[in-house]
Design a protein around this motif. Structure first.
Motif, mmCIF file in Angstrom:
data_model
loop_
_atom_site.group_PDB
_atom_site.id
_atom_site.type_symbol
_atom_site.label_atom_id
_atom_site.label_comp_id
_atom_site.label_asym_id
_atom_site.label_seq_id
_atom_site.Cartn_x
_atom_site.Cartn_y
_atom_site.Cartn_z
ATOM 1 N N UNK A 123 80.932 86.581 10.685
ATOM 2 C CA UNK A 123 80.169 85.343 10.859
ATOM 3 C C UNK A 123 78.921 85.329 9.983
ATOM 4 N N UNK A 124 78.338 86.511 9.740
ATOM 5 C CA UNK A 124 77.116 86.559 8.937
ATOM 6 C C UNK A 124 77.376 86.322 7.454
ATOM 7 N N UNK A 125 78.649 86.341 7.045
ATOM 8 C CA UNK A 125 78.981 86.121 5.638
ATOM 9 C C UNK A 125 79.354 84.670 5.343
ATOM 10 N N UNK A 126 79.329 83.812 6.369
ATOM 11 C CA UNK A 126 79.638 82.400 6.170
ATOM 12 C C UNK A 126 78.424 81.709 5.555
ATOM 13 N N UNK A 127 78.656 80.889 4.554
ATOM 14 C CA UNK A 127 77.566 80.196 3.878
ATOM 15 C C UNK A 127 76.830 79.292 4.852
ATOM 16 N N UNK A 145 69.067 92.244 3.981
ATOM 17 C CA UNK A 145 68.950 93.234 5.046
ATOM 18 C C UNK A 145 68.056 92.756 6.185
ATOM 19 N N UNK A 146 67.354 91.652 6.000
ATOM 20 C CA UNK A 146 66.523 91.114 7.065
ATOM 21 C C UNK A 146 67.399 90.523 8.166
ATOM 22 N N UNK A 147 66.960 90.591 9.421
ATOM 23 C CA UNK A 147 67.776 90.034 10.514
ATOM 24 C C UNK A 147 67.965 88.520 10.356
ATOM 25 N N UNK A 185 78.385 97.809 3.808
ATOM 26 C CA UNK A 185 77.140 98.231 4.452
ATOM 27 C C UNK A 185 76.723 97.300 5.573
ATOM 28 N N UNK A 186 76.839 95.997 5.349
ATOM 29 C CA UNK A 186 76.478 95.034 6.384
ATOM 30 C C UNK A 186 77.397 95.157 7.603
ATOM 31 N N UNK A 187 78.683 95.375 7.349
ATOM 32 C CA UNK A 187 79.614 95.519 8.470
ATOM 33 C C UNK A 187 79.324 96.780 9.282
ATOM 34 N N UNK A 218 70.284 102.094 7.799
ATOM 35 C CA UNK A 218 69.449 101.039 7.225
ATOM 36 C C UNK A 218 68.692 101.551 6.001
ATOM 37 N N UNK A 219 68.163 102.773 6.107
ATOM 38 C CA UNK A 219 67.487 103.374 4.945
ATOM 39 C C UNK A 219 68.468 103.546 3.793
#
Length: 226
Positions: free
Chosen positions: A7-11, A87-89, A167-169, A200-201
């Protein structure tokens, strides 16, 4: 509650209109033009990093290749800041979109190839057929070298997309596991939280490394054609 991992990869859209163009333009605000005679520490640090990167990357190029220095430095700054902002929430990372990465890779690759055919026509054509090739293998080698040439921009785009998306997943999965374990097993949740911090680092490093690798490979393609 089940949540789609992708869901976070949807434009993102506002009132049905995509705002990805505004998101892509946002990193340019992080590099303000100096208006003072003496720069502050942030701008001085930016200039130092740009000079260091350009010196390391452009040393191998001749005069014609060094004319691309502004474009290459702009490219690495854009990809790096875009990866870091992702990388920000609750943010969106444009470099997780294969279409955008192809949109960057194909024109840059095509520019280096066209430059090579204009400046070093014989050398560029010689890449398709290595010296000393047996006659029966000539058609096959020409086809293989042609495919390897056209696959270069695809490899650039897929490499950047896969590394940033993976990385995001991982961060999403470990973060969800940490929240789920907080009410079940607190010590295990603490361990997964520490793993999440370390990941995260690592993702901060990956964001910068992938920007450098993408730009370095474009620089090497340029070096081969100038």
């Amino acid at each position: 509650m089940n949540e789609n991992l992708f869901a976070s990869f949807i434009t993102p859209t506002v009132m049905g209109l995509p705002i990805v163009i505004l998101i892509i333009m946002f990193p340019s605000m992080l590099f303000p033009a100096p208006f003072r005679l003496i720069n502050n520490r942030l701008i001085s640090l930016q200039y130092w990093l740009i000079r260091l990167t350009s010196k390391q990357m452009m040393t191998i190029h001749n005069h014609k290749g060094q004319t691309w220095s502004l474009m290459l430095m702009s490219l690495i700054m854009f990809i790096g800041t875009t990866n870091l902002l992702g990388l920000l929430p609750h943010s969106f990372t444009p470099t997780t979109q294969l279409s955008m990465n192809l949109g960057m890779a194909i024109p840059l690759w095509a520019g280096t190839v066209v430059t090579g055919f204009r400046n070093k026509t014989k050398a560029s054509l010689a890449h398709f057929l290595p010296q000393g090739t047996p006659t029966p293998l000539i058609p096959m080698l020409v086809i293989i070298e042609t495919i390897s040439l056209f696959i270069q921009p695809v490899a650039l785009a897929v490499r950047l997309t896969a590394n940033i998306t993976a990385g995001h997943l991982l961060m999403h999965l470990i973060g969800g596991a940490t929240l789920a374990l907080m009410s079940i097993n607190t010590p295990t949740a603490l361990i997964t939280f520490i793993v999440l911090i370390l990941l995260t680092i690592l993702e901060f490093a990956v964001a910068m490394i992938q920007a450098y690798v993408f730009t370095l490979l474009v620089s090497l393609y340029l070096h081969d054609n100038t």
